[in-house]
Design a protein around this motif. Structure first.
Motif, PDB file in Angstrom:
ATOM      1  N   MET A 184       0.953  -1.175   0.094  1.00 54.63           N
ATOM      2  CA  MET A 184      -0.145   0.071   0.095  1.00 54.63           C
ATOM      3  C   MET A 184       0.557   1.085   0.015  1.00 54.63           C
ATOM      4  O   MET A 184       1.973   1.160   0.671  1.00 54.63           O
ATOM      5  CB  MET A 184      -0.991   0.050   1.243  1.00 54.63           C
TER       6      MET A 184
ATOM      7  N   SER B 101      -8.557   5.189  12.210  1.00 56.11           N
ATOM      8  CA  SER B 101      -8.751   5.020  10.527  1.00 56.11           C
ATOM      9  C   SER B 101      -8.019   6.005   9.805  1.00 56.11           C
ATOM     10  O   SER B 101      -6.917   5.835   8.822  1.00 56.11           O
ATOM     11  CB  SER B 101     -10.325   5.188  10.394  1.00 56.11           C
TER      12      SER B 101
ATOM     13  N   ALA C 243      -4.129   4.915   9.882  1.00 54.41           N
ATOM     14  CA  ALA C 243      -3.778   3.907   9.033  1.00 54.41           C
ATOM     15  C   ALA C 243      -3.690   4.245   7.753  1.00 54.41           C
ATOM     16  O   ALA C 243      -2.750   3.940   6.871  1.00 54.41           O
ATOM     17  CB  ALA C 243      -5.070   2.826   9.345  1.00 54.41           C
ATOM     18  N   TRP C 244      -4.612   5.113   7.158  1.00 59.04           N
ATOM     19  CA  TRP C 244      -4.645   5.848   5.884  1.00 59.04           C
ATOM     20  C   TRP C 244      -3.375   6.561   5.569  1.00 59.04           C
ATOM     21  O   TRP C 244      -2.798   6.313   4.506  1.00 59.04           O
ATOM     22  CB  TRP C 244      -5.856   6.549   5.469  1.00 59.04           C
TER      23      TRP C 244
ATOM     24  N   ASP D 201      -1.147   1.976   5.925  1.00 59.96           N
ATOM     25  CA  ASP D 201      -1.638   0.669   6.232  1.00 59.96           C
ATOM     26  C   ASP D 201      -2.987   0.430   5.729  1.00 59.96           C
ATOM     27  O   ASP D 201      -3.431  -0.692   5.915  1.00 59.96           O
ATOM     28  CB  ASP D 201      -1.571   0.575   7.775  1.00 59.96           C
ATOM     29  N   ASP D 202      -3.620   1.416   5.180  1.00 58.58           N
ATOM     30  CA  ASP D 202      -4.970   1.291   4.668  1.00 58.58           C
ATOM     31  C   ASP D 202      -5.193   1.911   3.725  1.00 58.58           C
ATOM     32  O   ASP D 202      -4.928   3.325   3.594  1.00 58.58           O
ATOM     33  CB  ASP D 202      -5.985   1.293   5.762  1.00 58.58           C
ATOM     34  N   ASP D 203      -5.716   1.741   2.347  1.00 58.35           N
ATOM     35  CA  ASP D 203      -5.817   2.391   0.861  1.00 58.35           C
ATOM     36  C   ASP D 203      -7.121   2.979   1.050  1.00 58.35           C
ATOM     37  O   ASP D 203      -7.284   4.114   0.260  1.00 58.35           O
ATOM     38  CB  ASP D 203      -5.945   1.749  -0.081  1.00 58.35           C
ATOM     39  N   THR D 204      -8.127   2.908   2.096  1.00 56.11           N
ATOM     40  CA  THR D 204      -9.331   3.460   2.097  1.00 56.11           C
ATOM     41  C   THR D 204      -9.363   4.936   2.772  1.00 56.11           C
ATOM     42  O   THR D 204      -9.037   4.902   4.089  1.00 56.11           O
ATOM     43  CB  THR D 204     -10.538   2.754   2.810  1.00 56.11           C
TER      44      THR D 204
END
Length: 57
Positions: A1, A37, A40-41, A45-48
């Motif tokens: 990611m 959230s 993480a973005w 760590d998170d693509d959302t």
């Protein structure tokens, strides 16, 4: 990611500020869940994107 660009971060910041002024889109999410959230973005760590919802498709 991959990590978001500065422009993407700015867009999410603006969306968060607009939501804060008009009322939360996610009243069942805790502050801590929202922070987790977003972090993480930002770290990749998170693509959302954290302010994305089903209406943004």
């Amino acid at each position: 990611m991959s990590r978001p660009t500065d422009e993407q971060i700015g867009e999410q910041y603006d969306a968060a500020m607009d939501s804060a002024a008009s009322g939360s889109k996610w009243p069942n999410m805790s502050y801590e869940q929202g922070v987790a959230s977003a972090l993480a973005w930002v770290t990749g760590d998170d693509d959302t994107p954290p302010m994305l919802d089903e209406d943004d498709d």
